[in-house]
Design a protein around this motif. Structure first.
Motif, PDB file in Angstrom:
ATOM      1  N   ILE A   2     -10.970 -15.094  40.534  1.00 43.27           N
ATOM      2  CA  ILE A   2     -10.519 -14.982  39.144  1.00 43.27           C
ATOM      3  C   ILE A   2     -11.712 -14.904  38.195  1.00 43.27           C
ATOM      4  O   ILE A   2     -12.702 -15.623  38.359  1.00 43.27           O
ATOM      5  CB  ILE A   2      -9.625 -16.184  38.774  1.00 43.27           C
ATOM      6  CG1 ILE A   2      -8.226 -16.007  39.373  1.00 43.27           C
ATOM      7  CG2 ILE A   2      -9.532 -16.376  37.265  1.00 43.27           C
ATOM      8  CD1 ILE A   2      -7.297 -17.169  39.108  1.00 43.27           C
ATOM      9  N   ASN A   3     -11.617 -14.032  37.209  1.00 44.33           N
ATOM     10  CA  ASN A   3     -12.546 -14.009  36.076  1.00 44.33           C
ATOM     11  C   ASN A   3     -11.820 -14.667  34.910  1.00 44.33           C
ATOM     12  O   ASN A   3     -10.961 -14.052  34.274  1.00 44.33           O
ATOM     13  CB  ASN A   3     -12.941 -12.574  35.725  1.00 44.33           C
ATOM     14  CG  ASN A   3     -13.782 -12.510  34.462  1.00 44.33           C
ATOM     15  OD1 ASN A   3     -14.652 -13.337  34.243  1.00 44.33           O
ATOM     16  ND2 ASN A   3     -13.491 -11.541  33.598  1.00 44.33           N
ATOM     17  N   PHE A   4     -12.149 -15.930  34.645  1.00 47.36           N
ATOM     18  CA  PHE A   4     -11.396 -16.747  33.688  1.00 47.36           C
ATOM     19  C   PHE A   4     -12.111 -16.759  32.342  1.00 47.36           C
ATOM     20  O   PHE A   4     -13.236 -17.250  32.224  1.00 47.36           O
ATOM     21  CB  PHE A   4     -11.265 -18.175  34.227  1.00 47.36           C
ATOM     22  CG  PHE A   4     -10.196 -19.004  33.578  1.00 47.36           C
ATOM     23  CD1 PHE A   4      -8.900 -18.983  34.040  1.00 47.36           C
ATOM     24  CD2 PHE A   4     -10.499 -19.826  32.501  1.00 47.36           C
ATOM     25  CE1 PHE A   4      -7.922 -19.766  33.457  1.00 47.36           C
ATOM     26  CE2 PHE A   4      -9.531 -20.610  31.907  1.00 47.36           C
ATOM     27  CZ  PHE A   4      -8.226 -20.580  32.379  1.00 47.36           C
ATOM     28  N   ARG A   5     -11.450 -16.227  31.324  1.00 47.42           N
ATOM     29  CA  ARG A   5     -12.020 -16.215  29.970  1.00 47.42           C
ATOM     30  C   ARG A   5     -11.356 -17.331  29.150  1.00 47.42           C
ATOM     31  O   ARG A   5     -10.198 -17.211  28.764  1.00 47.42           O
ATOM     32  CB  ARG A   5     -11.805 -14.842  29.313  1.00 47.42           C
ATOM     33  CG  ARG A   5     -12.614 -13.740  29.960  1.00 47.42           C
ATOM     34  CD  ARG A   5     -12.606 -12.492  29.099  1.00 47.42           C
ATOM     35  NE  ARG A   5     -11.483 -11.597  29.392  1.00 47.42           N
ATOM     36  CZ  ARG A   5     -11.148 -10.550  28.643  1.00 47.42           C
ATOM     37  NH1 ARG A   5     -11.818 -10.283  27.530  1.00 47.42           N
ATOM     38  NH2 ARG A   5     -10.123  -9.777  28.992  1.00 47.42           N
ATOM     39  N   TRP A   6     -12.108 -18.395  28.902  1.00 50.88           N
ATOM     40  CA  TRP A   6     -11.590 -19.586  28.211  1.00 50.88           C
ATOM     41  C   TRP A   6     -11.947 -19.452  26.721  1.00 50.88           C
ATOM     42  O   TRP A   6     -13.037 -19.793  26.296  1.00 50.88           O
ATOM     43  CB  TRP A   6     -12.237 -20.826  28.815  1.00 50.88           C
ATOM     44  CG  TRP A   6     -11.617 -22.138  28.441  1.00 50.88           C
ATOM     45  CD1 TRP A   6     -11.209 -22.535  27.205  1.00 50.88           C
ATOM     46  CD2 TRP A   6     -11.355 -23.238  29.326  1.00 50.88           C
ATOM     47  NE1 TRP A   6     -10.711 -23.810  27.246  1.00 50.88           N
ATOM     48  CE2 TRP A   6     -10.784 -24.266  28.546  1.00 50.88           C
ATOM     49  CE3 TRP A   6     -11.560 -23.464  30.679  1.00 50.88           C
ATOM     50  CZ2 TRP A   6     -10.416 -25.492  29.088  1.00 50.88           C
ATOM     51  CZ3 TRP A   6     -11.183 -24.686  31.219  1.00 50.88           C
ATOM     52  CH2 TRP A   6     -10.622 -25.684  30.437  1.00 50.88           C
ATOM     53  N   LEU A   7     -11.006 -18.970  25.942  1.00 49.69           N
ATOM     54  CA  LEU A   7     -11.259 -18.656  24.541  1.00 49.69           C
ATOM     55  C   LEU A   7     -10.929 -19.835  23.632  1.00 49.69           C
ATOM     56  O   LEU A   7      -9.792 -20.320  23.599  1.00 49.69           O
ATOM     57  CB  LEU A   7     -10.434 -17.441  24.115  1.00 49.69           C
ATOM     58  CG  LEU A   7     -10.668 -16.148  24.906  1.00 49.69           C
ATOM     59  CD1 LEU A   7      -9.770 -15.031  24.388  1.00 49.69           C
ATOM     60  CD2 LEU A   7     -12.125 -15.720  24.833  1.00 49.69           C
ATOM     61  N   CYS A   8     -11.929 -20.304  22.904  1.00 46.66           N
ATOM     62  CA  CYS A   8     -11.737 -21.341  21.878  1.00 46.66           C
ATOM     63  C   CYS A   8     -12.145 -20.728  20.540  1.00 46.66           C
ATOM     64  O   CYS A   8     -13.207 -21.034  19.991  1.00 46.66           O
ATOM     65  CB  CYS A   8     -12.564 -22.575  22.190  1.00 46.66           C
ATOM     66  SG  CYS A   8     -12.056 -23.448  23.692  1.00 46.66           S
ATOM     67  N   THR A  36      -6.621  -1.860  34.325  1.00 43.79           N
ATOM     68  CA  THR A  36      -6.873  -3.309  34.295  1.00 43.79           C
ATOM     69  C   THR A  36      -5.550  -4.050  34.195  1.00 43.79           C
ATOM     70  O   THR A  36      -4.693  -3.698  33.378  1.00 43.79           O
ATOM     71  CB  THR A  36      -7.759  -3.695  33.092  1.00 43.79           C
ATOM     72  OG1 THR A  36      -9.031  -3.069  33.224  1.00 43.79           O
ATOM     73  CG2 THR A  36      -7.952  -5.205  33.025  1.00 43.79           C
ATOM     74  N   VAL A  37      -5.392  -5.060  35.031  1.00 40.76           N
ATOM     75  CA  VAL A  37      -4.244  -5.958  34.945  1.00 40.76           C
ATOM     76  C   VAL A  37      -4.801  -7.344  34.621  1.00 40.76           C
ATOM     77  O   VAL A  37      -5.629  -7.881  35.364  1.00 40.76           O
ATOM     78  CB  VAL A  37      -3.438  -5.989  36.246  1.00 40.76           C
ATOM     79  CG1 VAL A  37      -2.292  -6.996  36.140  1.00 40.76           C
ATOM     80  CG2 VAL A  37      -2.898  -4.598  36.574  1.00 40.76           C
ATOM     81  N   SER A  38      -4.369  -7.912  33.498  1.00 41.77           N
ATOM     82  CA  SER A  38      -4.911  -9.180  33.007  1.00 41.77           C
ATOM     83  C   SER A  38      -3.774 -10.166  32.769  1.00 41.77           C
ATOM     84  O   SER A  38      -2.761  -9.811  32.158  1.00 41.77           O
ATOM     85  CB  SER A  38      -5.682  -8.943  31.700  1.00 41.77           C
ATOM     86  OG  SER A  38      -6.137 -10.157  31.146  1.00 41.77           O
ATOM     87  N   ARG A  50      -7.907  -5.620  44.225  1.00 45.22           N
ATOM     88  CA  ARG A  50      -8.189  -5.424  42.800  1.00 45.22           C
ATOM     89  C   ARG A  50      -8.737  -6.733  42.220  1.00 45.22           C
ATOM     90  O   ARG A  50      -8.135  -7.343  41.340  1.00 45.22           O
ATOM     91  CB  ARG A  50      -6.914  -4.981  42.069  1.00 45.22           C
ATOM     92  CG  ARG A  50      -6.386  -3.616  42.472  1.00 45.22           C
ATOM     93  CD  ARG A  50      -7.131  -2.488  41.777  1.00 45.22           C
ATOM     94  NE  ARG A  50      -6.904  -2.526  40.338  1.00 45.22           N
ATOM     95  CZ  ARG A  50      -5.864  -1.923  39.727  1.00 45.22           C
ATOM     96  NH1 ARG A  50      -4.978  -1.259  40.428  1.00 45.22           N
ATOM     97  NH2 ARG A  50      -5.742  -1.990  38.405  1.00 45.22           N
ATOM     98  N   LEU A  51      -9.862  -7.137  42.741  1.00 45.67           N
ATOM     99  CA  LEU A  51     -10.461  -8.416  42.350  1.00 45.67           C
ATOM    100  C   LEU A  51     -11.811  -8.185  41.678  1.00 45.67           C
ATOM    101  O   LEU A  51     -12.463  -7.173  41.915  1.00 45.67           O
ATOM    102  CB  LEU A  51     -10.622  -9.312  43.586  1.00 45.67           C
ATOM    103  CG  LEU A  51      -9.340  -9.657  44.336  1.00 45.67           C
ATOM    104  CD1 LEU A  51      -9.657 -10.372  45.649  1.00 45.67           C
ATOM    105  CD2 LEU A  51      -8.420 -10.529  43.477  1.00 45.67           C
ATOM    106  N   PRO A  52     -12.281  -9.125  40.829  1.00 45.98           N
ATOM    107  CA  PRO A  52     -11.580 -10.355  40.438  1.00 45.98           C
ATOM    108  C   PRO A  52     -10.451 -10.062  39.456  1.00 45.98           C
ATOM    109  O   PRO A  52     -10.500  -9.085  38.715  1.00 45.98           O
ATOM    110  CB  PRO A  52     -12.682 -11.187  39.796  1.00 45.98           C
ATOM    111  CG  PRO A  52     -13.622 -10.158  39.221  1.00 45.98           C
ATOM    112  CD  PRO A  52     -13.614  -9.022  40.185  1.00 45.98           C
ATOM    113  N   LEU A  53      -9.456 -10.918  39.447  1.00 50.26           N
ATOM    114  CA  LEU A  53      -8.342 -10.793  38.505  1.00 50.26           C
ATOM    115  C   LEU A  53      -8.756 -11.354  37.151  1.00 50.26           C
ATOM    116  O   LEU A  53      -9.224 -12.492  37.060  1.00 50.26           O
ATOM    117  CB  LEU A  53      -7.126 -11.554  39.037  1.00 50.26           C
ATOM    118  CG  LEU A  53      -5.897 -11.580  38.118  1.00 50.26           C
ATOM    119  CD1 LEU A  53      -5.308 -10.188  37.955  1.00 50.26           C
ATOM    120  CD2 LEU A  53      -4.842 -12.547  38.657  1.00 50.26           C
ATOM    121  N   ASP A  54      -8.585 -10.569  36.114  1.00 51.09           N
ATOM    122  CA  ASP A  54      -8.915 -11.027  34.760  1.00 51.09           C
ATOM    123  C   ASP A  54      -7.825 -11.974  34.262  1.00 51.09           C
ATOM    124  O   ASP A  54      -6.625 -11.658  34.337  1.00 51.09           O
ATOM    125  CB  ASP A  54      -9.017  -9.821  33.813  1.00 51.09           C
ATOM    126  CG  ASP A  54      -9.532 -10.217  32.438  1.00 51.09           C
ATOM    127  OD1 ASP A  54     -10.691 -10.663  32.355  1.00 51.09           O
ATOM    128  OD2 ASP A  54      -8.773 -10.087  31.459  1.00 51.09           O
TER     129      ASP A  54
END
Length: 431
Positions: A87-93, A30-32, A57-61
């Motif tokens: 893109i797999n976008f993880r929006w962390l709050c 995994t490349v993130s 190598r998609l989606p890109l984390d």
């Protein structure tokens, strides 16, 4: 630790970045991309996404830690990035532990802490992820810093061997330069190294399931909780880029970027000093004043959110924060007493941390030499002076960004100059 010398290569920094990224994709499952919305992570995002598409190598984390006290332009930019198809976008709050160097009474703050919901600088974005497995975010004592949280973001059974792409550049600080100058081969791939006391973590109700446990002594009397779990590494593909490179790329390749930089440009802040992260840390508070001019729509809330912001915006470069100026030791008080005086201004828990670190430097000095620590001149072997130790006592430096820098013996002129300066001050001190 041996610090390697800089070398000029025939390839340009763009070619080298692509080479490094391809090597990372070869080695890791995994490349993130660790994305902040800033200029450096923008370069990393676009380069990594291009390589990921070429290699299928998609989606890109992509992980974005929303730190709450950020310009609305950053939120808008991250929203545009999150909508990119590949893109797999993880929006962390998540409520995390963040350094607040504006106040000694409140040395940390917690973005998105529910206990301070009425003080939040911004409303929670609709994309927000507010819970993750194995993280007790509702318990303030169990919250962690962003680096310490890394094993929780990439469980091995889902992500395998993981590389986090970060926009760290050696051009920005000596600490960052040293991070990539200690290895001759693959110097841009770095192991994690953050840790905390194991028993303290347990007492604070930290879920320790995903972390590594290490013993610090042969008797096993002290153990640490580490984020170095073996399958996660950091990678710095643009570590040798200059600020001019980072801004040339969006122009040349027509990349989207954070419009907060346009505002800072209009105010007259130079490219090198433009930052979009919360400016409450020990180094960033020097530019805290700029937020009042650039982002007035969040400035009042920032002042209400974190203790000491108004004071730091006015006096960050004074002796109060030991940035450009340092306080002067009174006559008749020894250095140990004066340093202890400043340490006592912090809460009791932080006092112990600072005192232990300063004692460690003093012990290290006298382990390497019998010569005394002087007021101004760093010792030519240890790099330690009382002024250096005072800076740690005044600022806290909990992230350990400040380190003694003895001269490199290979640089003969530099080394001999420091030796001469040390001998001169020692002679004056002995009179």
């Amino acid at each position: 630790m041996v610090i390697l010398k800089k070398q000029n290569l025939e390839k340009n920094v763009l070619e080298l970045a692509y080479e490094r990224l391809n090597n990372v994709f070869d080695q890791f499952d995994t490349v993130s991309v660790s994305f902040s919305g800033g200029k450096d992570s923008t370069a990393c995002l676009n380069l990594t996404l291009e390589v990921a598409r070429q290699r299928n190598r998609l989606p890109l984390d992509v992980i974005f830690f929303d730190e709450e006290a950020i310009p609305y332009q950053t939120e808008e930019y991250c929203r545009r990035v999150s909508q990119i198809e590949d893109i797999n976008f993880r929006w962390l709050c998540l409520p995390i532990v963040h350094r607040n160097a504006c106040s000694r009474k409140q040395p940390y703050w917690h973005p998105w802490g529910l206990e301070d919901k009425d003080k939040w600088v911004r409303q929670l974005p609709k994309e927000a992820i507010t819970k993750i497995d194995n993280y007790n975010s509702d318990v303030p004592s169990a919250r962690l810093s962003i680096p310490m949280m890394t094993p929780l973001l990439y469980p091995i059974e889902k992500y395998g061997r993981t590389a986090m792409i970060l926009g760290i550049r050696a051009d920005e600080s000596l600490i960052r330069y040293n991070a990539v100058a200690a290895k001759a081969v693959e110097n841009y791939i770095i192991q994690l190294k953050e840790e905390m006391n194991l028993q303290e973590a347990i007492d604070n109700k930290v879920d320790i399931t995903r972390f590594a446990k290490h013993r610090l002594s042969k008797t096993g009397s002290q153990k640490t909780l580490s984020n170095n779990v073996g399958h996660i590494f950091k990678a710095y593909p643009i570590y040798d880029w200059k600020t001019s490179d980072v801004w040339t790329a969006p122009k040349k390749f027509n990349w989207d970027y954070n419009r907060a930089y346009d505002v800072m440009e209009k105010v007259g802040i130079s490219h090198y000093f433009q930052r979009v992260a919360p400016p409450f840390g020990e180094e960033p508070i020097g530019r805290l004043w700029s937020y009042s001019q650039c982002f007035p729509n969040i400035w009042d809330k920032m002042c209400y959110r974190v203790k000491g912001v108004n004071t730091a915006s006015r006096y960050a470069k004074s002796i109060l924060y030991s940035n450009r100026e340092q306080p002067k030791k009174p006559e008749g008080m020894c250095w140990e007493e004066y340093i202890e005086y400043w340490i006592r201004k912090f809460p009791s828990k932080q006092q112990g941390i600072i005192a232990k670190r300063i004692k460690g430097y003093i012990d290290l000095h006298y382990k390497k030499t019998k010569e005394p620590i002087l007021e101004k001149t760093p010792h030519p072997i240890t790099g330690i002076s009382w002024k250096f130790l005072l800076k740690i006592a005044v600022r806290g430096d909990f992230k350990e960004r400040k380190a003694p820098q003895p001269p490199n013996k290979e640089l003969v002129k530099e080394y001999e100059l420091v030796k001469s300066m040390y001998a001169k001050e020692l002679k004056i001190a002995n009179k």
